[in-house]
Motif scaffolding. Structure first.
Motif: not given
Length: 361
Positions: A207-234
């Motif tokens: 999981s990766i994320a970038g966050v920007y905070k400046n006073g009242p302004l807030f922005a974020s962008l994130a990406y996350e991958t859960l590999g198929n082996e964690l779900f037994m390929n299901t």
């Protein structure tokens, strides 16, 4: 004599050198609510407590106790630690065992939350343990209804992950920008589906994320991958998190968050998330808008959200909620909210309200 020895031992512990307890902070949140919900399919119509039993938002009431702190290692380096547990004040579990019912209560009411040890310095923070992923934290502050019946995970379907076996890094803030990344080590385990020796990577999920905070302004962008082996390929048509059929690739998400936070009393937030399996067996898009206005010790707030499936018919849904918060003190808040959920399949509709109180210590 034993009582005197015990008293002396407690006194000795309390008067230990201050350095041994350096920067140790005990904290917690206690949250109770009286709830009512009505389901279109007649599965339940009535009262509940603390989001338990058949209530919408089950398990979204956080009652947590934690301790955190640090030790100065010199040259700007610190060792840090964080231990947090969740304590369920009630647990209506529908009588799954003979002794598991609301009248008797059960004993398995304590679960682990964020628990990690790490290092912190001018170069950032590095921790190992059980932790919220960067995607989770990237929009946590944007949910004005967090941990209530109208929590955005429960209503809209945003997928926050608290991962075991996590190795995470958070950068220092540079001109308001901050980066975070985490990997989840499989270790032969899966996401709730038993053991799997093929889950053997240093990054079976990341999981990766970038966050920007400046006073009242807030922005974020994130990406996350859960590999198929964690779900037994299901996976199923409802998504890889609750799976039974084979897929060939990973479950991935990306999320955008925007906010104007407490600007002259106004708060406005927006979140968009796309969830998909790489083999196209599952593809879902969600969004939500929230707004609140604070005046004196009070806040009025509202939200609207919706979800659409790119590859499924009659599965789209929408939700909205309104609420009123009143701060009884700096640490105690009372609230009342109403929430409605509408699905393309009308017998999945529900609505409900909560009257609750949250105390921070």
């Amino acid at each position: 004599m034993n009582k005197k020895l015990l008293t002396l031992a407690v006194a000795a512990a309390l008067t230990a050198p201050a350095a041994a307890m350096a920067e140790a902070v005990l904290y917690g949140d206690l949250h109770v609510s009286i709830d009512y919900a009505s389901f279109e399919n007649d599965s339940y119509d009535g009262w509940g407590l603390n989001g338990g039993g058949a209530m919408p938002g089950k398990d979204n009431r956080d009652n947590q106790i934690g301790v955190k702190g640090s030790e100065d290692l010199g040259n700007g380096l610190k060792a840090i630690y964080h231990v947090q547990i969740n304590v369920q004040l009630t647990d209506e579990a529908n009588g799954l065992t003979p002794n598991d019912n609301v009248a008797r209560g059960i004993d398995n009411l304590v679960t682990m939350q964020q628990t990690y040890v790490g290092l912190s310095s001018d170069w950032g923070t590095f921790v190992v343990g059980r932790n919220d992923t960067p995607m989770y934290t990237s929009t946590a502050k944007l949910d004005l209804f967090s941990n209530t019946m109208a929590d955005y995970n429960n209503t809209v379907g945003f997928d926050d992950v608290r991962a075991d076996n996590a190795v995470a890094y958070v950068s220092p803030s540079l001109a308001g920008f901050q980066l975070a990344g985490a990997v989840v080590v499989g270790g032969g385990t899966t996401a709730g589906y038993g053991s799997n020796n093929n889950a053997n990577s240093l990054a079976d999920a990341y999981s990766i994320a970038g966050v920007y905070k400046n006073g009242p302004l807030f922005a974020s962008l994130a990406y996350e991958t859960l590999g198929n082996e964690l779900f037994m390929n299901t996976a199923t048509s409802q998504g890889p998190r609750t799976s039974v059929n084979y897929i060939s690739d990973n479950y991935s998400k990306w999320r955008l968050g925007l906010g104007l936070m407490d600007w002259n009393g106004f708060t406005v937030t927006g979140i968009y998330e796309d969830q998909a399996a790489s083999d196209s067996s599952f593809d879902k898009q969600m969004w939500q808008l929230q707004a609140g206005y604070s005046f004196g010790s009070n806040m009025v707030k509202a939200m609207y959200g919706a979800a659409e499936f790119s590859n499924l018919d009659n599965n789209d849904y929408s939700t909205w909620a309104i609420a009123f918060d009143h701060n009884l003190s700096k640490r105690t808040t009372a609230y009342i909210l109403y929430n409605q959920y509408s699905h393309d399949l009308s017998n999945n509709d529900w609505d409900g309200f909560s009257i609750g109180m949250i105390h921070h210590f």
